[in-house]
Design a protein around this motif. Structure first.
Motif, short mmCIF file in Angstrom:
data_model
loop_
_atom_site.label_atom_id
_atom_site.label_comp_id
_atom_site.label_asym_id
_atom_site.label_seq_id
_atom_site.Cartn_x
_atom_site.Cartn_y
_atom_site.Cartn_z
N THR A 260 0.82 -1.22 0.00
CA THR A 260 0.00 0.00 0.00
C THR A 260 0.85 1.26 0.00
O THR A 260 0.37 2.33 -0.36
N THR A 261 2.13 1.16 0.40
CA THR A 261 2.96 2.36 0.54
C THR A 261 4.32 2.29 -0.15
O THR A 261 4.93 3.33 -0.40
N PHE A 262 4.84 1.10 -0.47
CA PHE A 262 6.17 0.97 -1.04
C PHE A 262 6.17 0.47 -2.49
O PHE A 262 7.22 0.13 -3.02
N GLY A 263 5.00 0.44 -3.12
CA GLY A 263 4.93 -0.06 -4.49
C GLY A 263 5.11 -1.57 -4.53
O GLY A 263 4.85 -2.28 -3.56
N ASN A 264 5.59 -2.08 -5.66
CA ASN A 264 5.82 -3.51 -5.80
C ASN A 264 7.06 -3.93 -5.01
O ASN A 264 8.05 -3.20 -4.95
N VAL A 265 6.99 -5.14 -4.43
CA VAL A 265 8.03 -5.62 -3.52
C VAL A 265 8.47 -7.01 -3.97
O VAL A 265 7.64 -7.88 -4.20
N LEU A 266 9.78 -7.20 -4.10
CA LEU A 266 10.36 -8.51 -4.42
C LEU A 266 10.91 -9.12 -3.14
O LEU A 266 11.74 -8.52 -2.45
N VAL A 267 10.46 -10.35 -2.84
CA VAL A 267 10.87 -11.06 -1.63
C VAL A 267 11.45 -12.41 -2.03
O VAL A 267 10.83 -13.16 -2.77
N LEU A 268 12.65 -12.70 -1.55
CA LEU A 268 13.27 -14.01 -1.78
C LEU A 268 13.48 -14.69 -0.44
O LEU A 268 14.09 -14.12 0.47
N ASN A 269 12.95 -15.89 -0.32
CA ASN A 269 13.07 -16.67 0.93
C ASN A 269 12.63 -15.85 2.14
O ASN A 269 13.24 -15.92 3.21
#
Length: 316
Positions: free
Chosen positions: A70-79
């Motif tokens: 909602t506040t940081f845009g798209n987020v990439l998360v690995l493990n």
């Protein structure tokens, strides 16, 4: 799933209400991502409210989660660990790239180990365009991260197919062990030191970097830890770097989406005459404003300034 199975044009929508993931939970009527690691930063967490899940898969190498916050845009998360967000990614990408590039008198050949989101490549292309960097080799083991980044992080992964970029999908250790090339700058943009990435934080890895480094070349790597987390681990990492390199320094990057708000960078060279804390090359203030959002010659030097207690603890 392999990257060849990806159909990025027909991605099915994911129902957040039925989606299950160890890092996602419902709090009241909202869904949240929580980054937790008892090994790297015990006793604390970083959270982001989720608007929608964009993609989730298990590649042969890691768990990949991409969501819109909602506040940081798209987020990439690995493990389960945040790698980048659209809001603040430029801070890390710019500092890890431009610290070594602007500290080298003539950085013609650059090697990137990791960096599947392609943010470092984007920053290096700025130096290709000003006729400084002549070739970029990027070695990434998981091509699924690259392909998903082109879809969901297009501002970062827009130069993966640049004509000056030699993209190699293979293990970074294997490449370093086998290469006979010498690079002026080597940037290690790896995951945190858990699982397979742990090898990136050992003395043997620094030796491999040195073997692939041209005379008076510079290496830089994300240190995972910063002074507010496990400073003893950070001190140990610097000790390992000093076993191999004669000139080692530590820099900080301010990143609100990284646990505790900072990320450390270890930069090293065997050129003892080089002052890594001071840029060797500078752009005009006008050009800096045009091509950078975070980096500047002032930020270059200021990023090495540490509180007294941390400076003493790290023997810097």
């Amino acid at each position: 799933m392999s990257s060849t199975d990806l159909d990025l044009e027909n991605i099915p929508s994911i129902d957040l209400q039925t989606f299950t993931h160890a890092s996602v939970s419902k709090q009241g009527d909202k869904y949240w991502f929580f980054e937790k690691s008892e090994e790297s930063f015990p006793g604390q967490t970083f959270g982001l409210e989720i608007s929608r899940i964009l993609y989730h898969t298990e590649s042969p190498f890691q768990d990949i989660l991409i969501f819109e916050s909602t506040t940081f845009g798209n987020v990439l998360v690995l493990n389960g660990i945040v790698q980048c967000t659209e809001k603040d990614e430029f801070a890390y990408q710019e500092l890890i790239t431009h610290l070594p590039i602007m500290s080298h008198p003539s950085p013609k050949k650059v090697l990137v180990i990791g960096g599947g989101d392609c943010g470092v490549i984007r920053e290096l292309v700025k130096h290709v365009e000003d006729n400084t960097v002549e070739s970029i080799t990027m070695v990434e083991i998981d091509d699924m991260v690259i392909k998903l980044s082109t879809k969901f992080l297009p501002n970062m992964a827009k130069y993966h197919n640049h004509p000056k970029v030699n993209l190699r999908i293979e293990d970074g250790f294997k490449f370093l062990k086998e290469t006979t090339e010498k690079f002026d700058v080597i940037i290690t943009d790896s995951s945190d030191p858990e699982g397979p990435a742990e090898e990136f934080f050992q003395v043997n890895y620094f030796k491999l970097l040195l073997n692939a480094l041209a005379k008076k070349g510079i290496v830089i790597m994300q240190s995972s830890e910063n002074i507010w987390l496990n400073i003893d681990y950070l001190k140990d990492l610097l000790v390992k770097a000093r076993i191999v390199f004669k000139n080692v320094a530590y820099s900080q990057c301010y990143m609100p989406s990284y646990t505790s708000g900072q990320l450390g960078l270890v930069i090293a060279t065997n050129d003892e005459e080089k002052t890594l804390q001071t840029p060797l090359r500078r752009f005009s203030e006008e050009k800096e404003s045009q091509i950078f959002q975070y980096y500047s010659s002032e930020i270059h030097s200021a990023s090495f300034v540490l509180p007294k207690w941390a400076k003493n603890k790290l023997d810097l």
